[in-house]
Design a protein around this motif. Structure first.
Motif, mmCIF file in Angstrom:
data_model
loop_
_atom_site.group_PDB
_atom_site.id
_atom_site.type_symbol
_atom_site.label_atom_id
_atom_site.label_comp_id
_atom_site.label_asym_id
_atom_site.label_seq_id
_atom_site.Cartn_x
_atom_site.Cartn_y
_atom_site.Cartn_z
ATOM 1 N N ILE A 302 -66.065 -31.147 -66.911
ATOM 2 C CA ILE A 302 -65.425 -32.449 -67.055
ATOM 3 C C ILE A 302 -63.918 -32.255 -66.905
ATOM 4 C CG2 ILE A 302 -65.156 -34.472 -68.530
ATOM 5 C CD1 ILE A 302 -68.036 -33.882 -67.604
ATOM 6 N N GLN A 303 -63.264 -33.123 -66.119
ATOM 7 C CA GLN A 303 -61.847 -32.956 -65.823
ATOM 8 C C GLN A 303 -61.066 -34.236 -66.113
ATOM 9 O OE1 GLN A 303 -61.394 -31.626 -61.774
ATOM 10 N NE2 GLN A 303 -62.752 -29.857 -62.042
ATOM 11 N N VAL A 357 -68.848 -29.857 -70.240
ATOM 12 C CA VAL A 357 -69.629 -29.988 -69.018
ATOM 13 C C VAL A 357 -70.556 -31.195 -69.160
ATOM 14 C CG1 VAL A 357 -69.559 -27.500 -68.542
ATOM 15 C CG2 VAL A 357 -71.439 -28.448 -69.900
ATOM 16 N N GLN A 358 -71.236 -31.526 -68.082
ATOM 17 C CA GLN A 358 -72.325 -32.497 -68.157
ATOM 18 C C GLN A 358 -73.627 -31.768 -67.876
ATOM 19 O OE1 GLN A 358 -72.101 -35.595 -65.193
ATOM 20 N NE2 GLN A 358 -72.291 -34.174 -63.473
ATOM 21 N N GLY A 393 -59.777 -31.031 -76.384
ATOM 22 C CA GLY A 393 -58.407 -31.159 -75.910
ATOM 23 C C GLY A 393 -58.286 -30.611 -74.493
ATOM 24 N N HIS A 394 -57.063 -30.398 -74.056
ATOM 25 C CA HIS A 394 -56.831 -29.822 -72.732
ATOM 26 C C HIS A 394 -55.596 -28.931 -72.793
ATOM 27 C CE1 HIS A 394 -54.806 -33.794 -72.874
ATOM 28 N NE2 HIS A 394 -53.803 -33.169 -72.270
ATOM 29 N N ASP A 395 -55.549 -27.959 -71.899
ATOM 30 C CA ASP A 395 -54.449 -26.980 -71.898
ATOM 31 C C ASP A 395 -53.117 -27.611 -71.519
ATOM 32 O OD1 ASP A 395 -55.554 -24.683 -72.845
ATOM 33 O OD2 ASP A 395 -56.170 -23.915 -70.896
ATOM 34 N N PRO A 402 -59.451 -29.128 -66.815
ATOM 35 C CA PRO A 402 -60.732 -29.289 -67.519
ATOM 36 C C PRO A 402 -60.530 -29.648 -68.983
ATOM 37 C CG PRO A 402 -60.237 -26.970 -67.214
ATOM 38 C CD PRO A 402 -59.171 -27.726 -66.476
ATOM 39 N N LEU A 403 -61.480 -30.368 -69.553
ATOM 40 C CA LEU A 403 -61.509 -30.630 -70.984
ATOM 41 C C LEU A 403 -62.103 -29.404 -71.665
ATOM 42 C CD1 LEU A 403 -60.559 -33.343 -72.254
ATOM 43 C CD2 LEU A 403 -61.135 -33.527 -69.834
#
Length: 422
Positions: A302-303, A357-358, A393-395, A402-403
């Motif tokens: 997931i992005q 991910v999904q 969160g995210h970087d 990506p999450l």
């Protein structure tokens, strides 16, 4: 043998607070005075149950210690008889008695800030310096060299104080303040677990006739010797701790389960979950980047991506709510386009920074999340995975990022997102 035990359920007053918090979450029809969402930024240095938090804290968590037990434990042992003719220094090979490994929750590799903080708080609560990185007392035999000054039957040992207990998760969530208004406070979240650590290892030798303090490592070693009569040995045997009765499971949220929508989006969702009508988008605070599932042949991660007509509903999610814990419902998020469920990658579920991910929907805790909400009138949320307890969160803020999951969340406040109707 008596164990030192301290329980930190934080008092009857806090039980009342938790109940009030749960009531507040359910009482959303009351009139509320929305508070302006706090900008992302560093949170207060110390999170405490019942203290105020801000919208920037919705995507964070901290541990609190619910209970701690300290037990003297022998890790290596050998009964050794010394005569007048064998006094002086001797090296004795001891056998493994007990192996203690440091762990927090399901993790035995202590590498995240949350795990270190939990062990630090556990040790501090009983005034002990404990191990706060992954290690163990060892499963192989150990040689101990000792200078014997008197004859007698000795216990040669290595031992430590084993520290175990349970921890809870402090999460920022909306709370009914009791006058029709709401505020954000640190509450006891659904995520919790157990921990194990230990103090510095010590070696020693003790005879049957030596007087040693009760509840000490030396006394524990002495108890392992075949000293005196059976009645005397039984007097020092540790009491068997009764098993706690199994607690009743939290009841699932009431109401009829909704049938699948026309597109069949709830068909694969676990039993007992009710799906909301319509779809939501989850995005950054400025609403420019949204949680977006990959398109065909683009992997599973997931992005963060802008929402456009070319998104093809990949940035839309249906929320399906199930059982409640501490007033917070489990949520399954089903993607509008792919009909797959949001999840933590199974292969790296225990890792800091593991991606979202999904996957095909199934009854799996990796696909269940908790959503913490700002006061009514605000769309701010924080998201936590049920299985790992980690926050989402995210970087960095950028298209295509990506999450990911983080044990304590993103401390810069970037783990606070918005949940808006699609």
């Amino acid at each position: 043998m008596r164990h030192t035990r301290w329980t930190g359920r934080l008092g009857r007053g806090l039980i009342a607070f938790t109940a009030a918090a749960a009531t507040g979450i359910a009482a959303m029809s009351f009139a509320a005075t929305p508070a302006a969402a706090a900008p992302a930024g560093p949170a207060a240095a110390q999170a405490e149950l019942g203290e105020a938090c801000t919208a920037a804290d919705l995507g964070k968590r901290h541990p609190f210690i619910q209970s701690v037990e300290v037990a003297p434990t022998i890790t290596h042992f050998k009964g050794w008889y010394v005569t007048d003719g064998s006094l002086g220094s001797q090296t004795v090979e001891t056998s493994t008695q007990t192996v203690i490994s440091v762990s927090v929750g399901q993790k035995t590799s202590i590498e995240s800030s949350f795990e270190v903080e939990a062990l630090s708080k556990a040790g501090a609560s009983v005034g002990l310096d404990v191990q706060m990185s992954y290690t163990s007392t060892g499963s192989t035999s150990k040689s101990i060299t000792w200078n014997f000054q008197k004859p007698g039957y000795y216990a040669l040992y290595e031992g430590t104080k084993k520290v175990t207990g349970e921890y809870g998760s402090l999460n920022c969530n909306r709370v009914d303040l009791g006058d029709g208004t709401f505020g954000l406070k640190w509450v006891a979240g659904p995520s919790n677990g157990s921990y194990t650590t230990y103090t510095t290892l010590e070696e020693g030798a003790v005879r049957c006739e030596d007087a040693v303090p009760a509840n000490s490592i030396m006394r524990k070693a002495q108890d392992l010797l075949d000293c005196g009569t059976a009645a005397a040995r039984a007097e020092h045997a540790p009491a068997v701790k009764a098993s706690a009765p199994a607690g009743s499971a939290k009841a699932a949220r009431g109401g009829k389960a909704a049938g699948p929508n026309p597109a069949g989006r709830s068909a694969g969702v676990a039993p007992g979950f009710t799906c909301d009508e319509g779809y939501y988008k989850i995005g950054t605070a400025d609403r420019s980047l949204f949680w977006t599932a990959p398109g065909f042949l683009q992997g599973d991660n997931i992005q963060l991506k802008p929402s456009t007509v070319l998104s093809l509903n990949l940035d839309q999610w249906q929320l399906c709510h199930g059982p409640e814990i501490n007033g917070v419902a489990e949520q399954i998020l089903v993607n509008h386009s792919s009909n797959k469920c949001l999840a933590i990658a199974e292969q790296t579920a225990g890792d800091e920074g593991s991606p979202l991910v999904q996957t095909d929907c199934k009854s799996d805790d990796l696909q269940r999340f908790y959503i913490y909400r700002d006061v009514p009138g605000s769309d701010n949320i924080g998201v936590q995975n049920k299985y790992t307890g980690y926050m989402i969160g995210h970087d960095r803020y950028a298209e295509g990022q990506p999450l990911r999951q983080y044990s304590s969340g993103r401390q810069d406040g970037s783990g606070t997102y918005v949940l808006v109707k699609a």
